[in-house]
Design an enzyme around this catalytic site. Structure first.
Site, PDB file in Angstrom:
ATOM      1  N   LYS A  88      -3.779  -6.951 -12.251  1.00 35.98           N
ATOM      2  CA  LYS A  88      -4.792  -7.428 -11.312  1.00 35.98           C
ATOM      3  C   LYS A  88      -5.928  -6.395 -11.235  1.00 35.98           C
ATOM      4  O   LYS A  88      -5.659  -5.197 -11.135  1.00 35.98           O
ATOM      5  CB  LYS A  88      -4.158  -7.597  -9.927  1.00 35.98           C
ATOM      6  CG  LYS A  88      -5.150  -7.940  -8.836  1.00 35.98           C
ATOM      7  CD  LYS A  88      -4.495  -7.830  -7.457  1.00 35.98           C
ATOM      8  CE  LYS A  88      -5.453  -8.110  -6.377  1.00 35.98           C
ATOM      9  NZ  LYS A  88      -6.029  -7.366  -5.458  1.00 35.98           N
ATOM     10  N   LYS A 113      -9.485  -1.730  -7.156  1.00 35.51           N
ATOM     11  CA  LYS A 113     -10.042  -0.383  -7.025  1.00 35.51           C
ATOM     12  C   LYS A 113      -8.962   0.673  -7.195  1.00 35.51           C
ATOM     13  O   LYS A 113      -9.229   1.782  -7.635  1.00 35.51           O
ATOM     14  CB  LYS A 113     -10.649  -0.197  -5.629  1.00 35.51           C
ATOM     15  CG  LYS A 113     -11.961  -0.910  -5.447  1.00 35.51           C
ATOM     16  CD  LYS A 113     -12.194  -1.251  -3.969  1.00 35.51           C
ATOM     17  CE  LYS A 113     -13.051  -2.477  -3.837  1.00 35.51           C
ATOM     18  NZ  LYS A 113     -12.763  -3.260  -2.640  1.00 35.51           N
ATOM     19  N   LYS A 154       0.822  -1.209   0.000  1.00 31.28           N
ATOM     20  CA  LYS A 154       0.000   0.000   0.000  1.00 31.28           C
ATOM     21  C   LYS A 154       0.855   1.257   0.000  1.00 31.28           C
ATOM     22  O   LYS A 154       0.542   2.233  -0.681  1.00 31.28           O
ATOM     23  CB  LYS A 154      -0.963  -0.018   1.195  1.00 31.28           C
ATOM     24  CG  LYS A 154      -2.100  -1.019   0.983  1.00 31.28           C
ATOM     25  CD  LYS A 154      -2.996  -1.145   2.189  1.00 31.28           C
ATOM     26  CE  LYS A 154      -4.089  -2.171   1.935  1.00 31.28           C
ATOM     27  NZ  LYS A 154      -4.853  -2.480   3.138  1.00 31.28           N
TER      28      LYS A 154
HETATM   29  P1  ADP Z   1      -9.085  -4.007  -4.212  1.00 29.56           P
HETATM   30  O1  ADP Z   1      -7.746  -4.506  -4.686  1.00 29.56           O
HETATM   31  O2  ADP Z   1      -9.988  -3.721  -5.347  1.00 29.56           O
HETATM   32  O3  ADP Z   1      -8.966  -2.839  -3.253  1.00 29.56           O
HETATM   33  P2  ADP Z   1      -9.610  -5.518  -1.854  1.00 29.56           P
HETATM   34  O4  ADP Z   1      -8.171  -5.480  -1.493  1.00 29.56           O
HETATM   35  O5  ADP Z   1     -10.575  -4.698  -1.075  1.00 29.56           O
HETATM   36  O6  ADP Z   1      -9.757  -5.194  -3.415  1.00 29.56           O
HETATM   37  O7  ADP Z   1     -10.073  -7.044  -1.849  1.00 29.56           O
HETATM   38  C1  ADP Z   1     -11.268  -7.525  -1.305  1.00 29.56           C
HETATM   39  C2  ADP Z   1     -11.306  -9.027  -1.548  1.00 29.56           C
HETATM   40  O8  ADP Z   1     -11.427  -9.314  -2.938  1.00 29.56           O
HETATM   41  C3  ADP Z   1     -10.053  -9.767  -1.074  1.00 29.56           C
HETATM   42  O9  ADP Z   1     -10.423 -11.018  -0.517  1.00 29.56           O
HETATM   43  C4  ADP Z   1      -9.255  -9.952  -2.323  1.00 29.56           C
HETATM   44  O10 ADP Z   1      -8.401 -11.060  -2.265  1.00 29.56           O
HETATM   45  C5  ADP Z   1     -10.340 -10.120  -3.378  1.00 29.56           C
HETATM   46  N1  ADP Z   1      -9.886  -9.566  -4.671  1.00 29.56           N
HETATM   47  C6  ADP Z   1      -9.654  -8.275  -4.953  1.00 29.56           C
HETATM   48  N2  ADP Z   1      -9.260  -8.103  -6.223  1.00 29.56           N
HETATM   49  C7  ADP Z   1      -9.229  -9.346  -6.772  1.00 29.56           C
HETATM   50  C8  ADP Z   1      -8.895  -9.850  -8.068  1.00 29.56           C
HETATM   51  N3  ADP Z   1      -8.518  -9.032  -9.057  1.00 29.56           N
HETATM   52  N4  ADP Z   1      -8.980 -11.171  -8.266  1.00 29.56           N
HETATM   53  C9  ADP Z   1      -9.376 -12.008  -7.280  1.00 29.56           C
HETATM   54  N5  ADP Z   1      -9.692 -11.604  -6.043  1.00 29.56           N
HETATM   55  C10 ADP Z   1      -9.633 -10.289  -5.777  1.00 29.56           C
END
Ligand code: ADP
Ligand code: TRP
Length: 336
Positions: free
Chosen positions: A205, A208, A110
């Site tokens: 990947k 957000k 982060k």
């Molecule tokens: P972001 O990266 O969009 O901020 P988060 O970190 O809030 O997403 O992730 C929330 C959940 O969704 C976690 O369990 C994470 O492993 C899963 N997740 C997020 N992005 C992906 C992705 N591209 N593929 C698979 N799982 C994901």
């Protein structure tokens, strides 16, 4: 068996969140006593706008419900409605070695993405461990990126038990032979390997923080724009397409298993352009999420019902937490 997981309300939920997390959560509500919460305290490490924080919390709850979480079966609640969690967070923090937090991957990731290095971000894994340990969770479904946090939760629960439970044997955490079970139960991570990482429209990947998402409940025109804008190479229409890249991976994830072989064949044979495959993906998106979208829209019209579900969930969650926090208070000497 007690199943628990949380999802941060730090942005709109996208299809990566669905295949990586939300889908398993909904499936698991049938396998045990499930508790799911919206990690809106964790979200404060990145969301600084109070109006957005409140609406994202509600939208995340609505996403859970629209995707099939049944509040009669699973307990759905807001992290911030449980004061015991911040109490445990502090108590647990008194036994957390700083060296652990120093090597936390998600913190380093982060920071490298430009999120400011505040105390809250540094202490994030301690609050997450409190989330898990407060409810005596057995199983915690999470994405790959969260596995280290689960290891921390286990390590700190062990450290707490060793510190405060006389006769506790770390090799016998349930006290089967010693008769001295820990105050804090050791959780197991459940990682879904199959869906691994869902790519975003740019091939990285989906996240957000990369502006490459396809939102679950986004405005339909915007979703179409995102899908039609998926990055592809310059392979001509007639030619076979290389079997990789975001579009192929997304088709593989979203198209039902019975329909995918035909698409795969067309992809490998050539004769069909990327634009056509994007239309197929858009259709698969609507087929997969159409019903959930309708439920989401109905919930949007009834915010009072969503709030009532969250309030009832918080009450049930606090009842699960009560005996655990009571034992913790007694263990450390602050019982009321
Ligand atoms: P972001 O990266 O969009 O901020 P988060 O970190 O809030 O997403 O992730 C929330 C959940 O969704 C976690 O369990 C994470 O492993 C899963 N997740 C997020 N992005 C992906 C992705 N591209 N593929 C698979 N799982 C994901
Ligand atoms: N850190 C998790 C994520 O970003 C969200 C979360 C907070 C969580 N507390 C939790 C997940 C407790 C599981 C258990 O995805």
């Amino acid at each position: 068996m007690r199943i628990l997981s949380g999802i941060q309300s730090s942005g709109k939920q996208h299809i990566g969140n669905y295949y990586g997390a939300l889908r398993q959560f909904v499936d698991l509500q049938n396998r045990g006593e499930a508790l799911y919460f919206i990690a809106n305290l964790h979200a404060l490490t990145t969301v600084r706008d109070p109006v957005a924080a409140a609406s994202l919390t509600r939208e995340t709850a609505m996403a859970f419900l629209a995707l099939g979480l049944d509040p009669a079966r699973a307990i759905l609640f807001r992290q911030s409605d449980i004061p015991e969690v911040t109490e445990l967070y502090w108590i647990l923090g008194t036994v957390v070695p700083l060296s652990n937090l120093d090597r936390a991957h998600s913190y380093k990731d982060k920071i490298s993405k430009g999120i400011s290095a505040d105390f809250g971000l540094f202490a994030y894994p301690v609050l997450m461990a409190a989330d898990i340990l407060l409810y005596g969770s057995d199983l915690v479904p999470v994405g790959r990126d969260q596995v280290q946090h689960l290891e921390f939760a286990r390590d700190w629960a062990t450290k707490f038990n060793l510190t405060y439970v006389p006769g506790y044997d770390a090799s016998d955490p349930t006290g089967a032979t010693s008769g001295k079970p820990g105050v804090l139960k050791l959780p197991e991570a459940l990682v879904q390997e199959a869906t691994a990482t869902v790519p975003g429209t740019d091939g990285q990947k989906m996240s957000k923080s990369y502006n490459n998402t396809i939102d679950l409940f986004g405005e339909e025109g915007e979703v179409k724009k995102r899908i039609m804008g998926i990055k592809t190479d310059s392979t001509p229409v007639e030619a076979p397409k290389p079997v990789d890249g975001a579009l192929y991976q997304l088709l593989k994830v979203m198209v039902p298993g019975t329909d995918f072989p035909a698409i795969d064949q067309a992809w490998r044979e050539g004769g069909k352009g990327y634009g056509d495959f994007k239309k197929t993906l858009l259709a698969a998106y609507h087929a997969t999420f159409g019903q959930a979208r309708a439920r989401y829209q109905a919930l949007q019209k009834d915010p009072g019902a969503v709030d009532a579900i969250l309030r009832a969930g918080a009450e049930r969650a606090r009842a699960v937490a009560a005996p655990v926090i009571e034992r913790v208070r007694q263990a450390v000497g602050i019982e009321r």
